[in-house]
Scaffold this motif. Sequence first.
Motif: not given
Length: 400
Positions: A27-29, A53
């Motif tokens: 998710t962060k990437t 997100s």
Amino acid sequence: MSSSGRPPARTRARVVRRMQRAVPALTKTTMARMQAEMDWFEELDAEQRSFVSMVLQAGYSQFIEWYDDARDRETARATPPLSAAVFGTAPQSLTGSITLQQTVQMIRLSIEVAESELAAVVDPDHAAGVQAEILRYGRELAFATADVYAHAAEMRGAWDARLEALVVDSIMRGEADENIRTRASALGWHGTGDVAVIVGPAPSDGSSPEAVVDQVRHAARAAGLEALGAVQGDRLAVVVGGVSDPDKAGAVLAPHFDHGPVVVGPLVDDLLRAHHSAAEAVAGLHAAAGWPTVADTVTSDDLLAERALDGDPAARRTLAETVCAPLNAAGPDLMLTLTSYLDQGGSIEATARVLFVHPNTVRYRLKRVMDVTGLAPADARQAFTLRVAVVLGRLASNQR
């Protein structure tokens, strides 16, 4: 490895656990790449980004469940619908902030990240199977996305139809306030130019109210007009903006009404005053029965005489202000000549004999009547309106 090409249950559970641990990093990437690669992402506020997100995280988690249930999908049970499982975490308003095209870009990027990142966290023997499932999942997720946006469009359409009907109903009932302007603006009303209300019989061909109003709006836009409409029982009411010629506006929209008189109310300068136009248009529609040969499209002013006889106070007031008052202000000769002319069946010579004047004097005075009232005594229809106005004027004077 089982004969079906999938790992056995214990191995599959280990693969699933590894992928689950990778979800936050995935998710962060993806969020970082969206910020770097997609210009529209910068325009989202903090709350909207948090919803994105949530959707990404739900999408990755749902894929892992999809992967784990792949064998069971073919036999016993199925995973929940992707549209609910993935997009159910975000509010419906997100579809209004992010377009379908932007959502497809987001999904394509997330699938790309999943192909590279998830395959890297599992054993090499299982990477090909994971990537194959990712591709299948991406196809199903695309269909789910289209379903979500189609449903959102239907919901917006239904809501807009209800809101439009509410706006028109408020105008027709004379309850317009600033909320009407706000609601109309939400429906795309720009509020430029004069406004008129048109009423007439609603189509009886079985068309839905929504379809009828859509056709009216399309015709209005093609003519450079704005329109809000609603079917109210057997009546179609349309609020038209940007009107310069009421007759032309009525002619443009008349084909979308059923057979019978279509009445155009007077022009007003603002949507908040449209209820005045609506009241006169409705009064004209009620009184149109008194004019058996009425044209398909008329203005409410064309029906002033019938409206006055039907007890419409606005029509009586208009006749008093536009006919009686100007005639009385011009001196007694015009009123006397007009009434004599009407009493003599429209004969100039007979009127001249009754008044002991030259026929040319009668002609001059009748021309003056037309100049001050806008109505020609020689026209049978307009003579009828003049007759009604004169009678009402006499009755009003007698009551003082």
